[in-house]
Motif scaffolding. Structure first.
Motif, PDB file in Angstrom:
ATOM      1  N   GLU A 262       0.806  -1.219   0.000  1.00 55.60           N
ATOM      2  CA  GLU A 262       0.000   0.000   0.000  1.00 55.60           C
ATOM      3  C   GLU A 262       0.834   1.262   0.000  1.00 55.60           C
ATOM      4  O   GLU A 262       0.384   2.314  -0.427  1.00 55.60           O
ATOM      5  CB  GLU A 262      -0.915   0.027   1.234  1.00 55.60           C
ATOM      6  N   GLY A 263       2.045   1.178   0.516  1.00 56.16           N
ATOM      7  CA  GLY A 263       2.893   2.354   0.604  1.00 56.16           C
ATOM      8  C   GLY A 263       4.305   1.943   0.972  1.00 56.16           C
ATOM      9  O   GLY A 263       4.642   0.759   1.008  1.00 56.16           O
ATOM     10  N   TRP A 264       5.109   2.937   1.297  1.00 58.61           N
ATOM     11  CA  TRP A 264       6.529   2.690   1.544  1.00 58.61           C
ATOM     12  C   TRP A 264       7.017   3.508   2.722  1.00 58.61           C
ATOM     13  O   TRP A 264       6.558   4.624   2.931  1.00 58.61           O
ATOM     14  CB  TRP A 264       7.353   3.077   0.310  1.00 58.61           C
ATOM     15  N   THR A 265       7.975   2.959   3.458  1.00 54.26           N
ATOM     16  CA  THR A 265       8.741   3.765   4.391  1.00 54.26           C
ATOM     17  C   THR A 265      10.148   3.855   3.826  1.00 54.26           C
ATOM     18  O   THR A 265      10.698   2.871   3.335  1.00 54.26           O
ATOM     19  CB  THR A 265       8.804   3.168   5.817  1.00 54.26           C
ATOM     20  N   VAL A 266      10.694   5.032   3.867  1.00 51.48           N
ATOM     21  CA  VAL A 266      12.066   5.255   3.413  1.00 51.48           C
ATOM     22  C   VAL A 266      12.756   6.047   4.512  1.00 51.48           C
ATOM     23  O   VAL A 266      12.387   7.175   4.802  1.00 51.48           O
ATOM     24  CB  VAL A 266      12.110   6.038   2.079  1.00 51.48           C
ATOM     25  N   GLU A 267      13.735   5.426   5.146  1.00 47.84           N
ATOM     26  CA  GLU A 267      14.491   6.096   6.204  1.00 47.84           C
ATOM     27  C   GLU A 267      15.899   6.364   5.684  1.00 47.84           C
ATOM     28  O   GLU A 267      16.496   5.518   5.031  1.00 47.84           O
ATOM     29  CB  GLU A 267      14.556   5.222   7.458  1.00 47.84           C
ATOM     30  N   HIS A 268      16.407   7.543   5.989  1.00 45.50           N
ATOM     31  CA  HIS A 268      17.747   7.924   5.541  1.00 45.50           C
ATOM     32  C   HIS A 268      18.633   8.098   6.759  1.00 45.50           C
ATOM     33  O   HIS A 268      18.314   8.856   7.659  1.00 45.50           O
ATOM     34  CB  HIS A 268      17.683   9.227   4.743  1.00 45.50           C
ATOM     35  N   ASP A 269      19.736   7.381   6.783  1.00 41.42           N
ATOM     36  CA  ASP A 269      20.738   7.553   7.830  1.00 41.42           C
ATOM     37  C   ASP A 269      21.823   8.445   7.249  1.00 41.42           C
ATOM     38  O   ASP A 269      22.632   8.010   6.428  1.00 41.42           O
ATOM     39  CB  ASP A 269      21.316   6.207   8.251  1.00 41.42           C
ATOM     40  N   GLU A 270      21.819   9.704   7.661  1.00 44.15           N
ATOM     41  CA  GLU A 270      22.728  10.686   7.074  1.00 44.15           C
ATOM     42  C   GLU A 270      24.191  10.425   7.424  1.00 44.15           C
ATOM     43  O   GLU A 270      25.075  10.809   6.676  1.00 44.15           O
ATOM     44  CB  GLU A 270      22.319  12.091   7.510  1.00 44.15           C
ATOM     45  N   THR A 271      24.446   9.767   8.550  1.00 46.54           N
ATOM     46  CA  THR A 271      25.844   9.549   8.943  1.00 46.54           C
ATOM     47  C   THR A 271      26.542   8.571   8.009  1.00 46.54           C
ATOM     48  O   THR A 271      27.732   8.710   7.756  1.00 46.54           O
ATOM     49  CB  THR A 271      25.946   9.054  10.398  1.00 46.54           C
ATOM     50  N   ILE A 272      25.822   7.584   7.488  1.00 40.83           N
ATOM     51  CA  ILE A 272      26.435   6.621   6.568  1.00 40.83           C
ATOM     52  C   ILE A 272      25.916   6.794   5.141  1.00 40.83           C
ATOM     53  O   ILE A 272      26.343   6.086   4.238  1.00 40.83           O
ATOM     54  CB  ILE A 272      26.233   5.169   7.038  1.00 40.83           C
ATOM     55  N   ASN A 273      24.966   7.713   4.933  1.00 39.32           N
ATOM     56  CA  ASN A 273      24.381   8.036   3.636  1.00 39.32           C
ATOM     57  C   ASN A 273      23.721   6.823   2.995  1.00 39.32           C
ATOM     58  O   ASN A 273      23.893   6.565   1.807  1.00 39.32           O
ATOM     59  CB  ASN A 273      25.413   8.656   2.698  1.00 39.32           C
ATOM     60  N   ASP A 274      22.945   6.072   3.790  1.00 38.10           N
ATOM     61  CA  ASP A 274      22.189   4.933   3.293  1.00 38.10           C
ATOM     62  C   ASP A 274      20.705   5.184   3.492  1.00 38.10           C
ATOM     63  O   ASP A 274      20.305   5.854   4.448  1.00 38.10           O
ATOM     64  CB  ASP A 274      22.565   3.652   4.037  1.00 38.10           C
ATOM     65  N   TRP A 275      19.895   4.622   2.604  1.00 38.46           N
ATOM     66  CA  TRP A 275      18.437   4.693   2.691  1.00 38.46           C
ATOM     67  C   TRP A 275      17.936   3.276   2.901  1.00 38.46           C
ATOM     68  O   TRP A 275      18.413   2.337   2.268  1.00 38.46           O
ATOM     69  CB  TRP A 275      17.843   5.252   1.402  1.00 38.46           C
ATOM     70  N   PHE A 276      16.934   3.125   3.768  1.00 40.52           N
ATOM     71  CA  PHE A 276      16.347   1.826   4.067  1.00 40.52           C
ATOM     72  C   PHE A 276      14.890   1.862   3.609  1.00 40.52           C
ATOM     73  O   PHE A 276      14.105   2.667   4.091  1.00 40.52           O
ATOM     74  CB  PHE A 276      16.461   1.528   5.564  1.00 40.52           C
ATOM     75  N   VAL A 277      14.536   0.985   2.670  1.00 43.17           N
ATOM     76  CA  VAL A 277      13.220   0.998   2.040  1.00 43.17           C
ATOM     77  C   VAL A 277      12.476  -0.268   2.453  1.00 43.17           C
ATOM     78  O   VAL A 277      13.021  -1.377   2.360  1.00 43.17           O
ATOM     79  CB  VAL A 277      13.349   1.036   0.498  1.00 43.17           C
ATOM     80  N   GLN A 278      11.233  -0.083   2.904  1.00 43.92           N
ATOM     81  CA  GLN A 278      10.416  -1.235   3.270  1.00 43.92           C
ATOM     82  C   GLN A 278       8.971  -0.964   2.865  1.00 43.92           C
ATOM     83  O   GLN A 278       8.494   0.169   2.911  1.00 43.92           O
ATOM     84  CB  GLN A 278      10.510  -1.502   4.765  1.00 43.92           C
ATOM     85  N   GLY A 279       8.263  -2.027   2.454  1.00 49.57           N
ATOM     86  CA  GLY A 279       6.865  -1.912   2.078  1.00 49.57           C
ATOM     87  C   GLY A 279       5.975  -1.770   3.298  1.00 49.57           C
ATOM     88  O   GLY A 279       6.332  -2.195   4.397  1.00 49.57           O
ATOM     89  N   VAL A 280       4.793  -1.171   3.094  1.00 49.34           N
ATOM     90  CA  VAL A 280       3.815  -0.998   4.164  1.00 49.34           C
ATOM     91  C   VAL A 280       2.485  -1.565   3.682  1.00 49.34           C
ATOM     92  O   VAL A 280       2.037  -1.272   2.570  1.00 49.34           O
ATOM     93  CB  VAL A 280       3.650   0.493   4.540  1.00 49.34           C
TER      94      VAL A 280
END
Length: 140
Positions: free
Chosen positions: A36-54
């Motif tokens: 139905e949607g997405w969560t996208v979290e950004h960790d600025e210290t390591i410059n990575d994005w974590f994507v997961q379905g909702v």
């Protein structure tokens, strides 16, 4: 400058962040089915994005990791003082839903599961290809 998408033991390199996030979402949807949607979290210290379905307001399926290029800093920046505590604590996460209400509901469900978050500084809204995206700026 390239971005690497890592999902289920496989890797893909693409030229832009948008392409990397889209590829991550497509890989998750292909595995998990209905999303139905997405969560996208950004960790600025390591410059990575974590994507997961909702689905139904809950995160489902495996997480895809988008690795960004290493930040490049001018030489004079490397000798500056460490950032203030307030500067390092601000974080953000995004949810995408078909309607603004869905996106906000997913963000509220995400916040409800994180009692360590003490303050939401701001909300940002964007119309995206899949509907509406809400971005939360928060402190923990």
């Amino acid at each position: 400058m390239t971005y690497r998408v890592e999902y289920n033991g496989e890797e893909l390199e693409v030229a832009t962040l948008d392409a990397a996030l889209d590829n991550a979402k497509h890989a998750i949807a292909a595995d998990a089915g209905t999303i139905e949607g997405w969560t996208v979290e950004h960790d600025e210290t390591i410059n990575d994005w974590f994507v997961q379905g909702v689905l139904d307001g809950r995160q489902v399926g495996p997480t895809a990791v988008v690795t960004g290029p290493e930040p490049t800093l001018p030489a004079q920046t490397l000798t500056r003082h460490a950032p203030d505590r307030a500067e390092t604590e601000v974080r953000r996460m995004s949810c995408t839903g078909a309607t603004p209400a869905e996106a906000l509901e997913m963000a509220a469900a995400w916040l409800a599961g994180r009692p360590n978050i003490v303050d939401v500084d701001d909300l940002g809204w964007h119309i995206v290809r899949g509907g509406y995206e809400v971005t939360l700026y928060y402190r923990s």
